[in-house]
Design an enzyme around this catalytic site. Sequence first.
Site, PDB file in Angstrom:
ATOM      1  N   VAL A  88     -26.225   6.822  22.475  1.00  0.00           N
ATOM      2  CA  VAL A  88     -27.661   6.936  21.624  1.00  0.00           C
ATOM      3  C   VAL A  88     -28.376   8.309  21.945  1.00  0.00           C
ATOM      4  O   VAL A  88     -28.386   8.743  22.925  1.00  0.00           O
ATOM      5  CB  VAL A  88     -28.508   5.897  21.856  1.00  0.00           C
ATOM      6  CG1 VAL A  88     -29.819   5.777  21.149  1.00  0.00           C
ATOM      7  CG2 VAL A  88     -27.724   4.565  21.707  1.00  0.00           C
ATOM      8  N   LYS A 138     -27.630   6.920  16.832  1.00  0.00           N
ATOM      9  CA  LYS A 138     -26.522   6.054  17.540  1.00  0.00           C
ATOM     10  C   LYS A 138     -25.218   6.323  17.076  1.00  0.00           C
ATOM     11  O   LYS A 138     -24.803   5.883  15.845  1.00  0.00           O
ATOM     12  CB  LYS A 138     -26.754   4.555  17.408  1.00  0.00           C
ATOM     13  CG  LYS A 138     -25.744   3.779  18.316  1.00  0.00           C
ATOM     14  CD  LYS A 138     -26.192   2.199  18.440  1.00  0.00           C
ATOM     15  CE  LYS A 138     -25.167   1.440  19.148  1.00  0.00           C
ATOM     16  NZ  LYS A 138     -25.605  -0.111  19.208  1.00  0.00           N
ATOM     17  N   ASP A 152     -26.869 -11.100  23.847  1.00  0.00           N
ATOM     18  CA  ASP A 152     -27.036  -9.962  24.877  1.00  0.00           C
ATOM     19  C   ASP A 152     -28.484  -9.743  25.228  1.00  0.00           C
ATOM     20  O   ASP A 152     -28.580  -8.484  25.627  1.00  0.00           O
ATOM     21  CB  ASP A 152     -26.189  -8.702  24.578  1.00  0.00           C
ATOM     22  CG  ASP A 152     -25.740  -7.926  25.927  1.00  0.00           C
ATOM     23  OD1 ASP A 152     -25.881  -8.307  27.070  1.00  0.00           O
ATOM     24  OD2 ASP A 152     -25.715  -6.648  25.779  1.00  0.00           O
ATOM     25  N   GLU A 168     -26.757   4.446  26.251  1.00  0.00           N
ATOM     26  CA  GLU A 168     -25.469   3.960  25.754  1.00  0.00           C
ATOM     27  C   GLU A 168     -25.481   2.702  25.308  1.00  0.00           C
ATOM     28  O   GLU A 168     -25.761   1.824  26.280  1.00  0.00           O
ATOM     29  CB  GLU A 168     -24.269   4.391  26.591  1.00  0.00           C
ATOM     30  CG  GLU A 168     -22.975   4.197  25.633  1.00  0.00           C
ATOM     31  CD  GLU A 168     -21.976   4.955  26.743  1.00  0.00           C
ATOM     32  OE1 GLU A 168     -20.758   4.506  26.189  1.00  0.00           O
ATOM     33  OE2 GLU A 168     -22.227   5.669  27.590  1.00  0.00           O
ATOM     34  N   GLY A 169     -25.310   2.196  24.135  1.00  0.00           N
ATOM     35  CA  GLY A 169     -25.621   0.693  23.918  1.00  0.00           C
ATOM     36  C   GLY A 169     -24.177   0.157  24.098  1.00  0.00           C
ATOM     37  O   GLY A 169     -23.302   0.763  24.511  1.00  0.00           O
ATOM     38  N   THR A 170     -23.994  -1.144  23.608  1.00  0.00           N
ATOM     39  CA  THR A 170     -22.795  -2.005  23.748  1.00  0.00           C
ATOM     40  C   THR A 170     -21.811  -1.337  23.123  1.00  0.00           C
ATOM     41  O   THR A 170     -20.528  -1.295  23.885  1.00  0.00           O
ATOM     42  CB  THR A 170     -22.916  -3.569  23.127  1.00  0.00           C
ATOM     43  OG1 THR A 170     -24.104  -4.142  23.727  1.00  0.00           O
ATOM     44  CG2 THR A 170     -21.836  -4.119  23.571  1.00  0.00           C
ATOM     45  N   TYR A 171     -21.644  -0.541  21.829  1.00  0.00           N
ATOM     46  CA  TYR A 171     -20.700  -0.101  21.132  1.00  0.00           C
ATOM     47  C   TYR A 171     -21.035   1.496  20.706  1.00  0.00           C
ATOM     48  O   TYR A 171     -20.414   1.958  19.914  1.00  0.00           O
ATOM     49  CB  TYR A 171     -20.313  -0.962  19.725  1.00  0.00           C
ATOM     50  CG  TYR A 171     -19.824  -2.138  20.564  1.00  0.00           C
ATOM     51  CD1 TYR A 171     -18.357  -2.041  21.268  1.00  0.00           C
ATOM     52  CD2 TYR A 171     -20.703  -3.461  20.389  1.00  0.00           C
ATOM     53  CE1 TYR A 171     -17.824  -3.335  21.713  1.00  0.00           C
ATOM     54  CE2 TYR A 171     -20.014  -4.381  20.914  1.00  0.00           C
ATOM     55  CZ  TYR A 171     -18.702  -4.613  21.645  1.00  0.00           C
ATOM     56  OH  TYR A 171     -18.326  -5.634  21.831  1.00  0.00           O
TER      57      TYR A 171
END
Length: 358
Positions: free
Chosen positions: A51, A66, A161, A45-48
């Site tokens: 995946v 994603k 980040d 899971e990315g920032t937003y």
Amino acid sequence: MSQCQIWVRHHLCCSFQIPTLAASLFQLGRCRSVKEFEKLNRIGEGTYGIVYRARDTQTDEIVALKKVRMDKEKDGIPISSLREITLLLRLRHPNIVELKEVVVGNHLESIFLVMGYCEQDLASLLENMPTPFSEAQVKCILLQVLRGLQYLHRSFIIHRDLKVSNLLMTDKGCVKTADFGLARAYGVPVKPMTPKVVTLWYRAPELLLGTTTQTTSIDMWAVGCILAELLAHKPLLPGTSEIHQIDLIVQLLGTPSENIWPGFSKLPLAGQYSLRKQPYNNLKHKFPWLSEAGLRLLNFLFMYDPKKRATAGDCLESSYFKEKPLPCEPELMPTFPHHRNKRAAPAATEGQSKRCRP
């Protein structure tokens, strides 16, 4: 760039709600449907967004898919995701994750980003690999990070980040920077930005002290933390709160002052912290085996004054990369089939790495 990418890049500056955007893309035949991809397993899971590892049924290529997380309140795509898409459409570099295309959801209610697939991320590798990276391998990794970052900064983009969990590696040893959900374009004059960015352990001191003037130097501080983590095989500054993070930095580098960091005392939060009196730089004690060139590079990355901190170009010229052990070639980096198979399993762990909890 595909017709879909060109169309998306041109229109993302508009305030589309996501159903409108997805329907427009699909009905105009500009973007493919997510139905053309077989989801194999969720890999993170990315920032937003979530995946998945997926297979393109048209080409049999394995990709990262994603799903862009929706803004439920506004029934649309978050501005952060718009930024990530527009930035990634601009970027083409071997050491930056590739956005291949944008596809629409089954019911035109969502969009997905089709990214180049990388077999592993450095955070989970560092936690699970039986033997730590050698110094030659660390240099190989860092050189690739720096090349991607130099390209990024020359494109007037700050990642904001950087951390080991956002560094991906292919089975051919190619390292790619990923997750641009917090990235920003910058220019002159520099616009104010929120200091609440960058995972705590990698956050530059000026951010901890409340600056809203952000430059590429915040990425370079994070590079210093990444280099130290690769060398020490554990996070360098694992703070549990912002005040603890500042204290760890002071313990390592000494107490900042106006002499070494002009303007330090005028930062918004400088008066709120009572910093311990610590006059010594302890990097050499932390890394007693590291060469003088390696220590110079770390010190250059950990300069308190952002204006004096190393740039990616400065680092690439460092004598550290020209002395033995020399950086190994990416093709000679170790592969991790056991770890890759573990990630590929249907029951793969979806939780975040312990290294990126803050």
